[in-house]
Enzyme design. Structure first.
Site, PDB file in Angstrom:
ATOM      1  N   HIS A 278       0.869  -1.181   0.000  1.00 49.58           N
ATOM      2  CA  HIS A 278       0.000   0.000   0.000  1.00 49.58           C
ATOM      3  C   HIS A 278       0.906   1.231   0.000  1.00 49.58           C
ATOM      4  O   HIS A 278       2.027   1.169   0.512  1.00 49.58           O
ATOM      5  CB  HIS A 278      -0.834  -0.061   1.288  1.00 49.58           C
ATOM      6  CG  HIS A 278      -1.894   0.984   1.407  1.00 49.58           C
ATOM      7  ND1 HIS A 278      -1.632   2.258   1.851  1.00 49.58           N
ATOM      8  CD2 HIS A 278      -3.222   0.934   1.164  1.00 49.58           C
ATOM      9  CE1 HIS A 278      -2.763   2.951   1.879  1.00 49.58           C
ATOM     10  NE2 HIS A 278      -3.747   2.168   1.464  1.00 49.58           N
TER      11      HIS A 278
ATOM     12  N   ASP B 276       3.058  -4.415   8.077  1.00 50.16           N
ATOM     13  CA  ASP B 276       1.835  -3.649   7.884  1.00 50.16           C
ATOM     14  C   ASP B 276       0.673  -4.623   8.108  1.00 50.16           C
ATOM     15  O   ASP B 276       0.395  -5.483   7.273  1.00 50.16           O
ATOM     16  CB  ASP B 276       1.822  -3.074   6.455  1.00 50.16           C
ATOM     17  CG  ASP B 276       0.498  -2.422   6.104  1.00 50.16           C
ATOM     18  OD1 ASP B 276      -0.475  -2.560   6.879  1.00 50.16           O
ATOM     19  OD2 ASP B 276       0.426  -1.780   5.038  1.00 50.16           O
TER      20      ASP B 276
ATOM     21  N   GLN C  27      -4.602  -5.086   7.159  1.00 51.02           N
ATOM     22  CA  GLN C  27      -5.628  -6.030   6.705  1.00 51.02           C
ATOM     23  C   GLN C  27      -5.597  -7.355   7.468  1.00 51.02           C
ATOM     24  O   GLN C  27      -6.550  -8.140   7.364  1.00 51.02           O
ATOM     25  CB  GLN C  27      -5.468  -6.311   5.200  1.00 51.02           C
ATOM     26  CG  GLN C  27      -5.641  -5.090   4.312  1.00 51.02           C
ATOM     27  CD  GLN C  27      -7.026  -4.446   4.430  1.00 51.02           C
ATOM     28  OE1 GLN C  27      -7.976  -5.051   4.926  1.00 51.02           O
ATOM     29  NE2 GLN C  27      -7.129  -3.213   3.978  1.00 51.02           N
TER      30      GLN C  27
ATOM     31  N   LYS D 127     -10.684  -0.621  10.508  1.00 51.23           N
ATOM     32  CA  LYS D 127     -10.890  -1.786   9.637  1.00 51.23           C
ATOM     33  C   LYS D 127     -11.300  -3.008  10.449  1.00 51.23           C
ATOM     34  O   LYS D 127     -11.488  -4.092   9.905  1.00 51.23           O
ATOM     35  CB  LYS D 127      -9.606  -2.091   8.859  1.00 51.23           C
ATOM     36  CG  LYS D 127      -9.223  -0.967   7.890  1.00 51.23           C
ATOM     37  CD  LYS D 127      -8.094  -1.404   6.996  1.00 51.23           C
ATOM     38  CE  LYS D 127      -7.392  -0.262   6.316  1.00 51.23           C
ATOM     39  NZ  LYS D 127      -8.149   0.327   5.216  1.00 51.23           N
TER      40      LYS D 127
ATOM     41  N   CYS E 239      -4.843   2.554  -3.553  1.00 51.25           N
ATOM     42  CA  CYS E 239      -3.564   2.993  -2.948  1.00 51.25           C
ATOM     43  C   CYS E 239      -2.475   1.950  -3.131  1.00 51.25           C
ATOM     44  O   CYS E 239      -1.608   1.778  -2.253  1.00 51.25           O
ATOM     45  CB  CYS E 239      -3.727   3.345  -1.470  1.00 51.25           C
ATOM     46  SG  CYS E 239      -4.918   4.636  -1.178  1.00 51.25           S
TER      47      CYS E 239
HETATM   48  N1  C6P Z   1      -6.377   0.400   2.741  1.00 51.56           N
HETATM   49  C1  C6P Z   1      -8.198   0.126   1.186  1.00 51.56           C
HETATM   50  O1  C6P Z   1      -9.288   0.448   0.693  1.00 51.56           O
HETATM   51  P1  C6P Z   1      -5.025   3.635   7.048  1.00 51.56           P
HETATM   52  O2  C6P Z   1      -5.633   4.452   5.956  1.00 51.56           O
HETATM   53  O3  C6P Z   1      -3.794   4.285   7.597  1.00 51.56           O
HETATM   54  O4  C6P Z   1      -5.991   3.195   8.076  1.00 51.56           O
HETATM   55  O5  C6P Z   1      -4.539   2.274   6.363  1.00 51.56           O
HETATM   56  C2  C6P Z   1      -3.610   2.318   5.335  1.00 51.56           C
HETATM   57  C3  C6P Z   1      -3.371   0.963   4.782  1.00 51.56           C
HETATM   58  C4  C6P Z   1      -2.135   0.384   4.941  1.00 51.56           C
HETATM   59  N2  C6P Z   1      -1.882  -0.863   4.507  1.00 51.56           N
HETATM   60  C5  C6P Z   1      -2.815  -1.596   3.913  1.00 51.56           C
HETATM   61  C6  C6P Z   1      -2.483  -2.978   3.483  1.00 51.56           C
HETATM   62  C7  C6P Z   1      -4.092  -1.074   3.716  1.00 51.56           C
HETATM   63  O6  C6P Z   1      -5.011  -1.818   3.119  1.00 51.56           O
HETATM   64  C8  C6P Z   1      -4.374   0.251   4.137  1.00 51.56           C
HETATM   65  C9  C6P Z   1      -5.707   0.871   3.878  1.00 51.56           C
HETATM   66  C10 C6P Z   1      -7.710   0.861   2.397  1.00 51.56           C
HETATM   67  O7  C6P Z   1      -7.524  -0.791   0.717  1.00 51.56           O
HETATM   68  C11 C6P Z   1      -7.807   2.334   2.229  1.00 51.56           C
HETATM   69  S1  C6P Z   1      -6.745   2.952   0.954  1.00 51.56           S
END
Ligand code: C6P
Length: 408
Positions: free
Chosen positions: A124, A201, A204, A227, A366
């Site tokens: 991401h 990370d 997910q 999430k 992203c």
């Molecule tokens: N992915 C998606 O629709 P945040 O925004 O900081 O809570 O998470 C960022 C992030 C980081 N790593 C992974 C693997 C992610 O999937 C995400 C967030 C969302 O896929 C929003 S772009």
């Protein structure tokens, strides 16, 4: 025991609403953000109604109550991922901020020009851009574990990257596009053998799998509450206390200090050293309630349910002529189905599905470099969580047939 999804759905008030044209909401976008159960909404509501005060500052009843709720949630989160102590849980705004905390504090103290950071092609942007910034500022080097055609990490190439003795390996436990669940324990073990620190990370993975940071031996692990049935505006960084102790503070201000003089300060102990200013208190309470909610149901059962739905969804989507699915087969992935439909832009697919109340995300999610790797600018993506049913998958499939009809 399988999940009682009908019962679970009753916990999520939003699943009862309809769109403007009277369609029931079919929410297939939990990878972007999950829906929130009444238990989380009420915990936050109760906090504001009964206990609202600033934390760590007052001796009055409300301040003590708010502090104990905020710190109590930290204990729950620590237990949820099996951290050895709640001192190892730093509240942040989200996964993005957690990764940036490591990049600003640990990496700027430990990396110099020429040091190698190994990432993967399925990251991401949150786990790419902070490192691009450090590359520009410090001259660190970046290299990437390739993604194979079937959406897995190429571990042979990873092993050869490790011969170059990277200082840091940072990778996603589960891809938000391919759904791939990476072999985190093995990746971490190999990185440690090569002398690297590892950041995972977990945006997910924590919502969908049982995560045990000690069993994985992760050095840092980043995730977001929103999430995993919790509120937006709060996330966490797990870090081994030995690393966190040695790191300089990230943001400066109130609460992160032990003592301040006109010309100097002494940083606070963990975890407060990394939490400057009034934090997201109600959100921490909601985060704790989300962890309680998921724990009461059981992460194993949630993962099992998602596996079943995903397997069904992949089978059904595969049947549709013109649909191209991305990522590995169901047993190697979480509840994500990213796809393209021949001759139709992913945004059009999402927009037409929305007319029937079906919420999927379209775009690069992203993860632009990953889409580039597959030679496409965007995908439509359906994702599943504990409240989704096979009926909803059927409605998605019917919806895609409708899109095909409209586009001839
Ligand atoms: N992915 C998606 O629709 P945040 O925004 O900081 O809570 O998470 C960022 C992030 C980081 N790593 C992974 C693997 C992610 O999937 C995400 C967030 C969302 O896929 C929003 S772009």
């Amino acid at each position: 025991m399988t999940l009682n999804v009908e019962q679970i759905r009753k916990d999520f008030p939003i699943l009862e609403r309809e769109t403007q044209n009277g369609a029931r909401i079919i929410y297939l976008d939990s990878t972007a953000t999950s829906q929130k159960p009444a238990q989380v909404i009420e915990a936050m509501n109760d906090y504001y109604r009964r206990s609202n005060a600033n934390i760590h500052r007052g001796v009055h009843t409300l301040a003590e109550e708010a502090t104990s709720m905020y710190e109590g949630a930290r204990e729950k989160i620590a237990k949820f991922i099996n951290a050895s102590s709640s001192r190892e849980i730093i509240y942040t705004r989200n996964t993005t901020e957690s990764i940036n905390l490591v990049a600003y504090s640990w990496a700027r103290a430990n990396l110099k020009a020429g040091d190698l950071v190994v990432l993967t092609e399925m990251e991401h942007h949150s786990n790419l851009v902070p490192w691009h910034m450090l590359e520009a500022e410090r001259g660190i080097e970046l290299d990437f574990i390739p993604v194979t055609e079937d959406g897995l990490l190429d571990l042979e190439t990873y092993k050869s990257l490790l011969d170059r003795r990277p200082k840091l390996v940072s990778f996603t436990h589960m891809s938000n596009v391919l759904g791939t669940v990476n072999p985190a324990a093995e990746i971490i073990r190999l990185a440690h053998e090569a002398g690297a620190i590892v950041l995972v990370d977990g945006a997910q993975s924590v919502p969908h799998l049982t995560v045990d940071v000690q069993a994985l031996d992760a050095d840092f692990y980043a995730f977001s509450a929103h999430k995993m049935c919790g509120p937006t505006g709060i996330g966490a960084l797990y870090g081994k206390s030995s690393l966190l102790e040695a790191m300089p503070p990230f943001l400066g201000g109130g609460d992160m200090i032990k003592e301040v003089k006109l010309r100097s300060f002494r940083a606070n102990t963990l975890p407060h050293k990394f939490e400057a200013g009034t934090p997201a208190i109600a959100e921490a309470v909601g985060f704790g309630a989300a962890v309680d909610y998921l724990s009461a149901i059981g992460m194993e059962r949630i993962a099992e349910h998602e596996r079943e739905i995903t397997e069904y969804a992949l089978d059904r989507l595969e049947e549709i002529p013109g649909v191209r699915l991305f990522g590995p087969s169901a047993e190697k992935k979480g509840g994500v189905a990213a796809f393209t439909l021949e001759g139709v832009h992913p945004h059009d697919v999402a927009q037409i599905l929305d007319r029937d109340g079906i919420a999927v995300r379209a775009g690069h999610h992203c993860a632009q470099p990953l889409h580039e790797k597959f030679g496409i600018p965007a995908t439509s993506r359906a994702s599943f969580y504990l409240y989704n049913t096979k009926d909803e998958v059927d409605m998605l499939v019917n919806g895609i047939y409708k899109v095909k009809e409209m586009f001839g």
